[in-house]
Design a protein around this motif. Sequence first.
Motif, PDB file in Angstrom:
ATOM      1  N   HIS A  28       0.851  -1.176   0.000  1.00  0.00           N
ATOM      2  CA  HIS A  28       0.000   0.000   0.000  1.00  0.00           C
ATOM      3  C   HIS A  28       0.895   1.236   0.000  1.00  0.00           C
ATOM      4  O   HIS A  28       1.979   1.229   0.572  1.00  0.00           O
ATOM      5  CB  HIS A  28      -0.840  -0.098   1.283  1.00  0.00           C
ATOM      6  CG  HIS A  28      -1.641   1.085   1.649  1.00  0.00           C
ATOM      7  ND1 HIS A  28      -1.490   1.732   2.859  1.00  0.00           N
ATOM      8  CD2 HIS A  28      -2.635   1.719   1.008  1.00  0.00           C
ATOM      9  CE1 HIS A  28      -2.359   2.704   2.946  1.00  0.00           C
ATOM     10  NE2 HIS A  28      -3.062   2.728   1.832  1.00  0.00           N
ATOM     11  N   LEU A  29       0.484   2.279  -0.695  1.00  0.00           N
ATOM     12  CA  LEU A  29       1.222   3.548  -0.674  1.00  0.00           C
ATOM     13  C   LEU A  29       2.680   3.391  -1.114  1.00  0.00           C
ATOM     14  O   LEU A  29       3.585   4.017  -0.560  1.00  0.00           O
ATOM     15  CB  LEU A  29       1.165   4.176   0.727  1.00  0.00           C
ATOM     16  CG  LEU A  29      -0.219   4.579   1.237  1.00  0.00           C
ATOM     17  CD1 LEU A  29      -0.130   5.082   2.679  1.00  0.00           C
ATOM     18  CD2 LEU A  29      -0.851   5.642   0.353  1.00  0.00           C
ATOM     19  N   ILE A  30       2.912   2.582  -2.122  1.00  0.00           N
ATOM     20  CA  ILE A  30       4.273   2.419  -2.648  1.00  0.00           C
ATOM     21  C   ILE A  30       4.639   3.677  -3.440  1.00  0.00           C
ATOM     22  O   ILE A  30       3.875   4.112  -4.310  1.00  0.00           O
ATOM     23  CB  ILE A  30       4.359   1.155  -3.508  1.00  0.00           C
ATOM     24  CG1 ILE A  30       4.135  -0.082  -2.621  1.00  0.00           C
ATOM     25  CG2 ILE A  30       5.696   1.061  -4.233  1.00  0.00           C
ATOM     26  CD1 ILE A  30       3.947  -1.374  -3.374  1.00  0.00           C
ATOM     27  N   PRO A  31       5.804   4.280  -3.199  1.00  0.00           N
ATOM     28  CA  PRO A  31       6.130   5.574  -3.810  1.00  0.00           C
ATOM     29  C   PRO A  31       6.618   5.448  -5.260  1.00  0.00           C
ATOM     30  O   PRO A  31       7.763   5.772  -5.595  1.00  0.00           O
ATOM     31  CB  PRO A  31       7.216   6.131  -2.890  1.00  0.00           C
ATOM     32  CG  PRO A  31       7.912   4.912  -2.376  1.00  0.00           C
ATOM     33  CD  PRO A  31       6.823   3.861  -2.217  1.00  0.00           C
ATOM     34  N   THR A  32       5.721   5.028  -6.137  1.00  0.00           N
ATOM     35  CA  THR A  32       6.088   4.762  -7.527  1.00  0.00           C
ATOM     36  C   THR A  32       6.536   6.016  -8.254  1.00  0.00           C
ATOM     37  O   THR A  32       7.526   6.011  -8.990  1.00  0.00           O
ATOM     38  CB  THR A  32       4.896   4.124  -8.272  1.00  0.00           C
ATOM     39  OG1 THR A  32       4.420   3.002  -7.530  1.00  0.00           O
ATOM     40  CG2 THR A  32       5.301   3.671  -9.657  1.00  0.00           C
ATOM     41  N   ALA A  33       5.798   7.106  -8.087  1.00  0.00           N
ATOM     42  CA  ALA A  33       6.144   8.339  -8.798  1.00  0.00           C
ATOM     43  C   ALA A  33       7.537   8.824  -8.423  1.00  0.00           C
ATOM     44  O   ALA A  33       8.312   9.268  -9.276  1.00  0.00           O
ATOM     45  CB  ALA A  33       5.109   9.421  -8.503  1.00  0.00           C
ATOM     46  N   ALA A  34       7.891   8.732  -7.145  1.00  0.00           N
ATOM     47  CA  ALA A  34       9.222   9.144  -6.703  1.00  0.00           C
ATOM     48  C   ALA A  34      10.302   8.250  -7.299  1.00  0.00           C
ATOM     49  O   ALA A  34      11.360   8.729  -7.732  1.00  0.00           O
ATOM     50  CB  ALA A  34       9.294   9.129  -5.180  1.00  0.00           C
ATOM     51  N   ALA A 165       1.963   9.128   0.832  1.00  0.00           N
ATOM     52  CA  ALA A 165       0.953   9.226   1.878  1.00  0.00           C
ATOM     53  C   ALA A 165      -0.303   9.891   1.321  1.00  0.00           C
ATOM     54  O   ALA A 165      -0.296  10.421   0.205  1.00  0.00           O
ATOM     55  CB  ALA A 165       1.493  10.022   3.068  1.00  0.00           C
ATOM     56  N   GLN A 166      -1.355   9.865   2.129  1.00  0.00           N
ATOM     57  CA  GLN A 166      -2.611  10.428   1.649  1.00  0.00           C
ATOM     58  C   GLN A 166      -2.620  11.955   1.657  1.00  0.00           C
ATOM     59  O   GLN A 166      -2.999  12.579   0.667  1.00  0.00           O
ATOM     60  CB  GLN A 166      -3.791   9.916   2.497  1.00  0.00           C
ATOM     61  CG  GLN A 166      -4.237   8.514   2.153  1.00  0.00           C
ATOM     62  CD  GLN A 166      -3.573   7.462   3.016  1.00  0.00           C
ATOM     63  OE1 GLN A 166      -2.569   7.730   3.677  1.00  0.00           O
ATOM     64  NE2 GLN A 166      -4.111   6.259   3.024  1.00  0.00           N
ATOM     65  N   LYS A 167      -2.205  12.557   2.776  1.00  0.00           N
ATOM     66  CA  LYS A 167      -2.400  13.996   2.916  1.00  0.00           C
ATOM     67  C   LYS A 167      -1.230  14.659   3.631  1.00  0.00           C
ATOM     68  O   LYS A 167      -0.577  14.054   4.482  1.00  0.00           O
ATOM     69  CB  LYS A 167      -3.675  14.288   3.732  1.00  0.00           C
ATOM     70  CG  LYS A 167      -4.957  13.788   3.116  1.00  0.00           C
ATOM     71  CD  LYS A 167      -6.142  14.024   4.047  1.00  0.00           C
ATOM     72  CE  LYS A 167      -7.432  13.459   3.453  1.00  0.00           C
ATOM     73  NZ  LYS A 167      -8.586  13.645   4.355  1.00  0.00           N
ATOM     74  N   ALA A 168      -1.015  15.917   3.290  1.00  0.00           N
ATOM     75  CA  ALA A 168      -0.173  16.802   4.081  1.00  0.00           C
ATOM     76  C   ALA A 168      -1.018  18.015   4.437  1.00  0.00           C
ATOM     77  O   ALA A 168      -1.896  18.420   3.658  1.00  0.00           O
ATOM     78  CB  ALA A 168       1.066  17.235   3.308  1.00  0.00           C
ATOM     79  N   THR A 196       5.630  12.015  -1.095  1.00  0.00           N
ATOM     80  CA  THR A 196       4.631  12.401  -2.088  1.00  0.00           C
ATOM     81  C   THR A 196       3.262  12.169  -1.477  1.00  0.00           C
ATOM     82  O   THR A 196       3.053  11.209  -0.736  1.00  0.00           O
ATOM     83  CB  THR A 196       4.777  11.612  -3.398  1.00  0.00           C
ATOM     84  OG1 THR A 196       4.741  10.202  -3.109  1.00  0.00           O
ATOM     85  CG2 THR A 196       6.084  11.946  -4.103  1.00  0.00           C
ATOM     86  N   VAL A 197       2.318  13.058  -1.772  1.00  0.00           N
ATOM     87  CA  VAL A 197       0.985  12.959  -1.181  1.00  0.00           C
ATOM     88  C   VAL A 197      -0.081  13.118  -2.254  1.00  0.00           C
ATOM     89  O   VAL A 197       0.149  13.694  -3.314  1.00  0.00           O
ATOM     90  CB  VAL A 197       0.763  14.018  -0.077  1.00  0.00           C
ATOM     91  CG1 VAL A 197       1.711  13.790   1.083  1.00  0.00           C
ATOM     92  CG2 VAL A 197       0.898  15.432  -0.625  1.00  0.00           C
ATOM     93  N   GLU A 198      -1.262  12.605  -1.934  1.00  0.00           N
ATOM     94  CA  GLU A 198      -2.403  12.744  -2.827  1.00  0.00           C
ATOM     95  C   GLU A 198      -2.926  14.182  -2.852  1.00  0.00           C
ATOM     96  O   GLU A 198      -3.325  14.683  -3.900  1.00  0.00           O
ATOM     97  CB  GLU A 198      -3.528  11.798  -2.398  1.00  0.00           C
ATOM     98  CG  GLU A 198      -3.212  10.320  -2.569  1.00  0.00           C
ATOM     99  CD  GLU A 198      -3.097   9.917  -4.025  1.00  0.00           C
ATOM    100  OE1 GLU A 198      -3.847  10.460  -4.861  1.00  0.00           O
ATOM    101  OE2 GLU A 198      -2.246   9.053  -4.336  1.00  0.00           O
TER     102      GLU A 198
END
Length: 285
Positions: A28-34, A165-168, A196-198
């Motif tokens: 879950h929440l794997i940082p693919t974009a980064a 993560a979901q939010k900052a 990175t956040v949604e």
Amino acid sequence: MVKFLPLKQAVAENLKDGDSVAFEGFTHLIPTAAAHEAIRQGFRDLTLIRMTPDLIYDQMIGMGMAKKIVFSYVGNPGVGLLRRARDAIENGFPRSLEIEEHSHAGMANAYEAGAAGLPCAVFRGYRGAGLAAVNPNIKSVTCPFTGEVLAAVPSIRPDVTFIHAQKADRKGNVLVEGIIGIQKEAVLAAKRAVVTVEEVVDNFDDLHPNLTVLPRWTIAAISVVPGGSHPSYAHGYYARDNAAYLEWDEIAADREKFQAWMQVYVIEKSADDFAARVEHLRKAA
């Protein structure tokens, strides 16, 4: 002090050739974009650390970025092998790859020790297993109080950790919900952390108290990348793209097909392309 940055800048400012780096996320929440941004920037000689290397590490290894991996499971979840990682380990293609294998418990304890600033982790583990025979970093120590023989491994202290993560909030605090895995400890153990956040919200005042919130002083940079963990899922935002994991097995099985796919879908793309996916992903959730 945490900075809100475009992903390209956040990666460039925090990741360097030769770094030890964790791109953490457990199912879950794997940082693919980064990870894809790191691939575009072409870093070399990295030590990749992760409990469960999956597609993003297969891609980074296949692009020749890694000199070593520290891990506790290597595979394409629900599918099978990581074919680019296996090619590197068995055939030295595109370069030879050093491996340091642990159990999940060993990795989790090592991250926690790193987060606490300790030199090593001591725990019950590895009994009856053969990993110590192939990993010299697995030692045993005797408890000075009880005489019990325990396992010990060096703490994990990455130069930089990346998570999604979901939010900052606007102050730079980060909210993580759902399966937490080892993300919190991986951030606290690192010299630098990029998240990175949604989305960014004003505050977390309306959320229930039993949440994982990483305070802003633990984070170097935040980048807003909706859909940034695809094809893994983000709890509350979009589902896991199971088809992508199945497709990857075929793509990664062939060296030329792998290179062609990476050129089209990673090298020539950008973080903005992840943002363009978000509506589709949310509809599929």
